[in-house]
Design a protein around this motif. Sequence first.
Motif, short mmCIF file in Angstrom:
data_model
loop_
_atom_site.label_atom_id
_atom_site.label_comp_id
_atom_site.label_asym_id
_atom_site.label_seq_id
_atom_site.Cartn_x
_atom_site.Cartn_y
_atom_site.Cartn_z
N ASP A 224 0.83 -1.21 0.00
CA ASP A 224 0.00 0.00 0.00
C ASP A 224 0.87 1.26 0.00
O ASP A 224 0.60 2.22 -0.73
CB ASP A 224 -0.92 0.01 1.23
N SER A 225 1.91 1.25 0.83
CA SER A 225 2.82 2.39 0.90
C SER A 225 3.57 2.57 -0.42
O SER A 225 3.77 3.70 -0.90
CB SER A 225 3.80 2.20 2.05
N TYR A 226 4.00 1.46 -1.01
CA TYR A 226 4.73 1.50 -2.28
C TYR A 226 3.85 2.10 -3.39
O TYR A 226 4.29 2.95 -4.17
CB TYR A 226 5.17 0.10 -2.67
N LEU A 227 2.58 1.68 -3.45
CA LEU A 227 1.68 2.19 -4.47
C LEU A 227 1.41 3.68 -4.27
O LEU A 227 1.35 4.45 -5.24
CB LEU A 227 0.35 1.42 -4.44
N ALA A 228 1.24 4.09 -3.02
CA ALA A 228 1.00 5.50 -2.73
C ALA A 228 2.19 6.35 -3.16
O ALA A 228 2.04 7.41 -3.78
CB ALA A 228 0.71 5.70 -1.25
N ASP A 229 3.39 5.87 -2.87
CA ASP A 229 4.60 6.60 -3.25
C ASP A 229 4.76 6.62 -4.77
O ASP A 229 5.15 7.63 -5.36
CB ASP A 229 5.82 5.93 -2.60
N PHE A 230 4.42 5.49 -5.42
CA PHE A 230 4.51 5.40 -6.88
C PHE A 230 3.58 6.41 -7.54
O PHE A 230 3.97 7.13 -8.47
CB PHE A 230 4.16 3.98 -7.33
N ARG A 231 2.35 6.49 -7.04
CA ARG A 231 1.39 7.43 -7.62
C ARG A 231 1.82 8.88 -7.38
O ARG A 231 1.63 9.74 -8.24
CB ARG A 231 0.00 7.19 -7.02
N ALA A 232 2.39 9.13 -6.20
CA ALA A 232 2.85 10.49 -5.90
C ALA A 232 3.96 10.90 -6.85
O ALA A 232 4.02 12.05 -7.30
CB ALA A 232 3.31 10.56 -4.45
N ARG A 233 4.86 9.97 -7.14
CA ARG A 233 5.97 10.28 -8.06
C ARG A 233 5.49 10.33 -9.51
O ARG A 233 6.06 11.02 -10.35
CB ARG A 233 7.07 9.23 -7.91
N LEU A 234 4.43 9.56 -9.80
CA LEU A 234 3.92 9.48 -11.17
C LEU A 234 3.28 10.79 -11.60
O LEU A 234 3.54 11.32 -12.67
CB LEU A 234 2.90 8.33 -11.26
N TRP A 260 -19.52 22.51 -21.93
CA TRP A 260 -18.13 22.29 -21.52
C TRP A 260 -18.00 22.47 -20.02
O TRP A 260 -18.75 23.22 -19.40
CB TRP A 260 -17.20 23.30 -22.21
N THR A 261 -17.02 21.78 -19.44
CA THR A 261 -16.69 21.97 -18.03
C THR A 261 -15.17 22.05 -17.91
O THR A 261 -14.44 21.42 -18.68
CB THR A 261 -17.21 20.80 -17.16
N GLU A 262 -14.70 22.87 -16.99
CA GLU A 262 -13.26 23.03 -16.80
C GLU A 262 -12.81 22.18 -15.61
O GLU A 262 -13.51 22.09 -14.60
CB GLU A 262 -12.91 24.49 -16.54
N ALA A 263 -11.65 21.54 -15.75
CA ALA A 263 -11.16 20.65 -14.69
C ALA A 263 -9.64 20.73 -14.59
O ALA A 263 -8.96 21.04 -15.58
CB ALA A 263 -11.58 19.21 -14.96
N ARG A 264 -9.14 20.48 -13.39
CA ARG A 264 -7.71 20.34 -13.16
C ARG A 264 -7.41 18.86 -12.99
O ARG A 264 -8.04 18.20 -12.16
CB ARG A 264 -7.27 21.11 -11.91
N VAL A 265 -6.47 18.34 -13.77
CA VAL A 265 -6.18 16.91 -13.72
C VAL A 265 -4.67 16.70 -13.52
O VAL A 265 -3.85 17.45 -14.08
CB VAL A 265 -6.64 16.18 -15.00
N PRO A 266 -4.29 15.71 -12.72
CA PRO A 266 -2.86 15.42 -12.53
C PRO A 266 -2.28 14.79 -13.79
O PRO A 266 -2.95 14.04 -14.50
CB PRO A 266 -2.85 14.43 -11.37
N ILE A 267 -1.03 15.11 -14.09
CA ILE A 267 -0.35 14.53 -15.25
C ILE A 267 1.00 13.97 -14.83
O ILE A 267 1.65 14.48 -13.92
CB ILE A 267 -0.17 15.56 -16.39
#
Length: 316
Positions: A224-234, A260-267
């Motif tokens: 769980d910790s590894y996945l959280a860190d992976f997503r944070a770095r991703l 239309w709708t405006e959104a902020r998305v992580p990349i």
Amino acid sequence: MRASRLVTLLLLLQNRGRMTARQLAEELEVSVRTVYRDVEALSAAGIPLYGDAGHAGGYRLVDGYRTRLTGLTADEAQAAFLAALPGTAAELGLGEALATAQLKLRAALPAELREHAGRIQERFLLDAPGWYGDGDRTPHLAAVATAVWARRAVVLRYRRWRAPEEIERRVEPYGLVLKAGRWYLVAAGPSGVRTYRVDQIDELRPLDEEFAIPDGFGLAAYWDSYLADFRARLHTGEAVVRLTEEGARRLGVPHGGGEWTEARVPIESLDHAHQEFLRLGTDVEVIAPAELRDRVAETVRVLAARYTRSSCGAVR
């Protein structure tokens, strides 16, 4: 509820051996006093269990005693057969053992539960790998699993994406994780606990060295910790986009109504975002960052010019 708890208590002692009243209370999520009463009830029912006094004491069943009661409900029996993955077991060298275990479990179930379990296997199939791949070749998986079971250190020759691309390392295998059809080894090495893709192992040499997993380490908690860190770095950046209702649905973000709708998305990166937003076609407009908007606009201009030329020169 009490009958179910008594069955669980009995099965805990059968599977784990001696357990203290406090350990049983924690497992059953009841008070120690309730455990005392439950033990008395089991003894009165003729179950041969007894308690040892002292610091190392606890309750245990008489040596050799085993109950035939499984305590399985219909839902539990279904879950047991649903959770069995023949392909996974075969990869680990346990295919025959899984088939035998299922036969034994089926034979031990009452007729009604056998019918439930049979319907599960007839109507549900679990296929872990993704659509666009046949799964990774993992020739060393069985050897890795053996090392995990035996708590034996190994030496890996391993391929990775960054330099140096090939390394050799002594590691202590803590556990294996199957994620989306791909196997990962969680192991301790010179730099601490790390995750290794099993299909990237070129060579494995088992060592005659036992190891002990440190107190407090849990495979599920680590993952769980590894996945959280992976997503944070991703997802290291953010983009502002305008989306149609269909674009919002495909991107998995809420749509505010209207055209239309405006959104902020992580990349993940500009390169990755560029490719992903192009997949949405006319259902997205990139607003920011400016560099990403310019790259998408340039790609659209090139495509428009190419298709314009192709259209003019096409044979009719």
